[in-house]
Design a protein around this motif. Structure first.
Motif, short mmCIF file in Angstrom:
data_model
loop_
_atom_site.label_atom_id
_atom_site.label_comp_id
_atom_site.label_asym_id
_atom_site.label_seq_id
_atom_site.Cartn_x
_atom_site.Cartn_y
_atom_site.Cartn_z
N VAL A 1 -28.44 60.23 11.77
CA VAL A 1 -28.00 60.73 10.48
C VAL A 1 -26.72 60.04 10.04
O VAL A 1 -26.58 59.63 8.88
N ILE B 1 -34.19 65.48 6.28
CA ILE B 1 -32.93 66.01 5.76
C ILE B 1 -33.17 66.68 4.41
O ILE B 1 -32.67 67.77 4.13
N LEU C 1 -26.39 57.84 6.61
CA LEU C 1 -25.42 58.13 5.56
C LEU C 1 -24.55 56.91 5.27
O LEU C 1 -24.24 56.60 4.12
N ASN D 1 -29.87 69.32 12.22
CA ASN D 1 -30.01 68.34 13.30
C ASN D 1 -30.84 68.90 14.46
O ASN D 1 -31.67 68.21 15.04
N GLU E 1 -22.14 69.45 9.94
CA GLU E 1 -23.22 69.41 8.96
C GLU E 1 -22.78 70.09 7.67
O GLU E 1 -21.76 70.77 7.62
N ASP F 1 -22.22 62.96 2.78
CA ASP F 1 -22.75 64.02 3.62
C ASP F 1 -24.23 64.26 3.34
O ASP F 1 -24.85 63.57 2.53
N ARG F 2 -24.78 65.26 4.04
CA ARG F 2 -26.21 65.56 3.93
C ARG F 2 -26.59 66.04 2.53
O ARG F 2 -27.70 65.81 2.07
#
Length: 221
Positions: free
Chosen positions: A188, A164, A192, A170, A122, A199-200
């Motif tokens: 996720v 998010i 993406l 997560n 993450e 990424d997040r």
């Protein structure tokens, strides 16, 4: 599983301090230390650490240049460390592929938590950094006079993007949705990929730029 960490900083005292914190954790170990960017690249290729604590300002090669040269090593993730709460460093680091960003005055618990989060795949940013990213995203949207277009998302995908953007991990999403963390991680990753994001962190920016989430207001549906 033990997280293998490489500590990179041009100040010996800083390296020693970070190493002590990491080695005091049962699930982590410091596999090496480097005093500059050139040595950092050598040790990354020799030791294949899971996470690199990487100083931004260093002689020979700075942290951002090191990041760029590690683009071909997706299994090694970097947390950028700096004494400067500077937007330019933040954006350049994220563009180069940083998975996390912390100020050097962060608490020891914040540091060890960051290593665990990043090692788990993450992204992690200091709260002050996240706030500035969101503010910048909304400002850019206002300048354009319109919102960033998102591809058509299912209700589940939209809900996931909102969670998010709210900053949930997560594990927290899994608890809120009453599903396994593995299921969330799969959702996720697919989200993406569909959005074409790395990424997040980029997902958070996309959610605000699109207007799906509004600072200080109710989240989109």
């Amino acid at each position: 599983m033990t997280v293998r960490v490489l500590v990179v900083d041009d100040q010996e005292l800083m390296r020693s301090g970070f190493s002590l914190i990491i080695d005091s954790q049962e699930d982590m170990e410091v596999v090496g230390e480097a005093e500059n960017g050139v040595r950092a690249l050598e040790l990354v290729r020799e030791l294949s650490p899971d996470v690199v604590l990487l100083d931004i300002r260093m002689p020979e090669l700075d942290g951002i240049e090191v990041l760029k040269r590690l683009a071909d090593r997706p299994d090694t993730r970097a947390i950028m460390l700096t004494t400067f709460d500077d937007d330019d460093f933040v954006y350049r680091s994220l563009e180069a592929g940083a998975a996390g960003f912390l100020l050097k005055d962060a608490r020891r618990d914040d540091l060890s938590h960051a290593v665990r989060v990043v090692a788990a795949g993450e992204a992690l940013l200091a709260p002050s950094v996240t706030r500035r990213l969101v503010t910048d995203a909304v400002t850019r949207r206002a300048r354009r006079g319109n919102t960033r277009a998102l591809p058509e998302l299912t209700s589940r995908e939209r809900e996931m993007l909102v969670l998010i953007a709210r900053g949930l991990s997560n594990t927290e999403i899994a608890e809120a949705e009453h599903v396994s963390a593995h299921t969330v991680k799969t959702h996720v990753s697919k989200l993406l990929f569909k959005l074409g994001l790395r990424d997040r962190t980029q997902a958070v920016i996309a959610a605000y730029e699109s207007g799906l989430v509004v600072p200080g207001g109710p989240a989109g549906t």
